[in-house]
Design an enzyme around this catalytic site. Structure first.
Site, PDB file in Angstrom:
ATOM      1  N   HIS A  97      72.485  70.210  74.315  1.00  0.00           N
ATOM      2  CA  HIS A  97      73.857  70.380  74.804  1.00  0.00           C
ATOM      3  C   HIS A  97      74.260  71.832  75.017  1.00  0.00           C
ATOM      4  CE1 HIS A  97      74.622  71.316  70.576  1.00  0.00           C
ATOM      5  NE2 HIS A  97      75.765  71.840  70.955  1.00  0.00           N
ATOM      6  N   ARG A  98      73.474  72.780  74.538  1.00  0.00           N
ATOM      7  CA  ARG A  98      73.907  74.176  74.611  1.00  0.00           C
ATOM      8  C   ARG A  98      73.823  74.712  76.030  1.00  0.00           C
ATOM      9  NH1 ARG A  98      75.152  76.346  69.849  1.00  0.00           N
ATOM     10  NH2 ARG A  98      74.445  75.195  68.008  1.00  0.00           N
TER      11      ARG A  98
END
Length: 372
Positions: free
Chosen positions: A214-215
Site C-alpha cells: 500500500h505504500r
C-alpha cells in the site's frame, strides 16, 4: 471500584481520550481499552477520526476487536495529507473544548496521530504516545514526519522495544518519561488467537505466500508497481500467492492496467481486504509474507514466519536484527523469496516484552500518572 479523580473536582474520574484512525490503530487501542476498562481508573472516550472511514477498512475491525461504537466520530475521511491533518485538528479541537480530557493517548504514526497530539498540546492537555520512539530515519516517509513531530511534543512515551528507547534518549527526551511497555499488537494477536485458529481450515498446508502492498513508493508509479507485479507473477509459478488488495493499491492496479495480469496468473488469488481474524488466519498459515506494512513485520517476527519487506528501511529494525524480517529491493524480490523458502537455519527470536501483557503495563503506568 477504585477511581482516580481530577484535582479539585470531587466525584469526577479523570477523562482519557483514546484516538483511533486507521486499522493498525484499532489493534493497538483495543487491548488498552479493555485493560483500562477493567482497571476502572478513569473515564474513557474513544475518538475515531475517520481517517479510514469505510466499513471494510474500519467498521469490521471495530466489531471483531470488541471495541464499542466510538464516543466521538470526527468523520474526516480521505484527502491529501494537509487536508486530513487540518480536518482532524479542527474537529478534535471542537471535541476537546466541549469536554477537556485529562490525558490523550495517540497510537502509531498516521496523520491523525500527529494532528490530535498537536491539537491537544496547544490546548494544554497531556499526551501519551503509544508506540513511541520508532524511527526509519527516512524523512521522505510521511509516517516518519508524524512520528518525529508527535514525540517532540508528547509528555509520555510508551515504547515497544529498546531501540525506540535509545532513539528518544538521543533526541533529548526526559528519561523518566520513557516507559518501555512492549508491543501492544501482540496483545491483540494473543487475545484473538483462539478465534484466528478457529478460522483456519483444518489440515490446510502452509504452502502459500501472503502479499500486502500500500505504500506510495511501491504502488503510486507505473514503474514501481509494474516491477512488483511482474515479480509476483513469476514467483506464483512456484509458490501460490494470496493478495488482499488495499483500496489504494487496487485503484493503481486498475489505473495502470495491471489487474489483468494478476487475475490471469493461476497461482495468484486476488481478494478484497479482510477483517482482522480472517487476515491473521492467513498469516498464521503462510509460508512466507511479502509486505510493505509496519505491523506485519512485528507479527511475523513473533510468529516465526519469514517476512520480506519491500522497503529500503524500517522503523522496526529489531524485527531485522533479532527476528524474521528482511528488507528487500523490488529488483531482488524473487531471489529473496527463494532464499527465504529454502532457509531452514532458524526462525529468529521474539523481542523482550512482546508477551501479550503490554496493555496491563500501560494501564498500571497510567494509574500511577493519574494518582500523582
Amino acid at each position: 471500584m477504585n477511581k482516580i479523580f481530577r484535582t479539585g473536582r470531587s466525584f469526577e474520574p479523570a477523562l482519557v481520550d483514546l484516538v483511533i484512525a486507521a486499522r493498525p490503530n484499532f489493534m493497538k487501542i483495543s487491548p488498552l481499552y479493555r485493560a483500562l476498562s477493567a482497571a476502572g481508573i478513569c473515564r474513557l472516550r474513544l475518538v475515531h477520526t475517520g481517517q479510514h472511514y469505510d466499513d471494510a477498512m474500519s467498521g469490521s475491525f471495530l466489531r471483531e476487536l470488541g471495541l464499542p461504537e466510538p464516543d466521538i466520530h470526527l468523520e474526516v475521511g480521505s484527502g491529501s495529507h494537509a487536508q486530513q491533518t487540518a480536518g482532524v485538528m479542527t474537529a478534535y479541537e471542537a471535541a476537546c473544548l466541549e469536554e477537556r480530557p485529562d490525558w490523550v493517548v495517540v497510537p502509531g504514526d498516521v496523520n491523525s496521530t500527529m494532528a490530535c497530539a498537536v491539537t491537544a498540546k496547544k490546548l494544554g492537555l497531556q499526551v501519551i504516545h503509544l508506540e513511541a520512539g520508532l524511527r526509519s530515519f527516512d524523512r521522505s516517509m510521511p509516517e516518519e514526519i508524524n512520528r518525529v513531530l508527535t514525540d517532540s511534543i508528547a509528555d509520555v512515551f510508551w515504547t515497544p522495544s529498546a531501540d525506540a528507547d535509545d532513539n528518544l534518549r538521543r533526541e533529548g527526551m526526559t528519561e523518566s518519561a520513557i516507559v518501555r511497555i512492549g508491543n501492544i499488537m501482540i496483545d491483540t494477536l494473543e487475545t484473538m488467537r483462539s478465534r484466528i485458529e478457529a478460522a483456519m481450515a483444518p489440515g490446510e498446508q502452509h504452502e502459500f505466500g501472503l502479499v500486502t502492498l500500500h505504500r506510495p513508493a511501491n504502488v503510486d508509479t507505473h514503474e514501481a508497481l509494474g516491477e512488483i507485479v511482474s515479480a509476483l507473477v513469476k514467483l506464483s509459478r512456484h509458490l501460490k500467492l494470496t493478495f488482499p488488495v488495499h483500496p489504494r493499491t487496487a485503484g493503481r492496479l486498475r489505473e495502470f492496467g495491471m489487474m489483468e495480469a494478476l487475475d490471469a496468473a493461476p497461482g495468484i488469488e486476488v481478494i478484497a481486504p479482510l477483517g482482522y481474524i480472517d487476515f491473521m488466519a492467513r498469516v498464521f498459515r503462510a509460508r512466507l509474507v511479502i509486505t510493505d506494512s509496519g505491523g506485519l513485520q512485528e507479527e511475523t517476527t513473533y510468529l516465526g514466519i519469514p517476512c520480506i519487506t519491500l522497503r529500503p528501511n524500517t522503523e522496526r529494525p529489531i524485527t531485522v536484527s533479532v527476528g524474521t524480517n528482511r528488507l528487500v529491493a523490488r529488483s531482488d524480490l524473487i531471489a529473496a523469496a527463494e532464499r527465504a523458502l529454502s532457509d531452514h537455519t532458524g526462525t529468529g527470536d521474539v523481542p523482550e516484552l512482546w508477551d501479550g501483557r503490554t496493555a496491563e503495563r500501560a494501564a498500571s503506568h497510567l494509574a500511577d500518572l493519574l494518582s500523582c
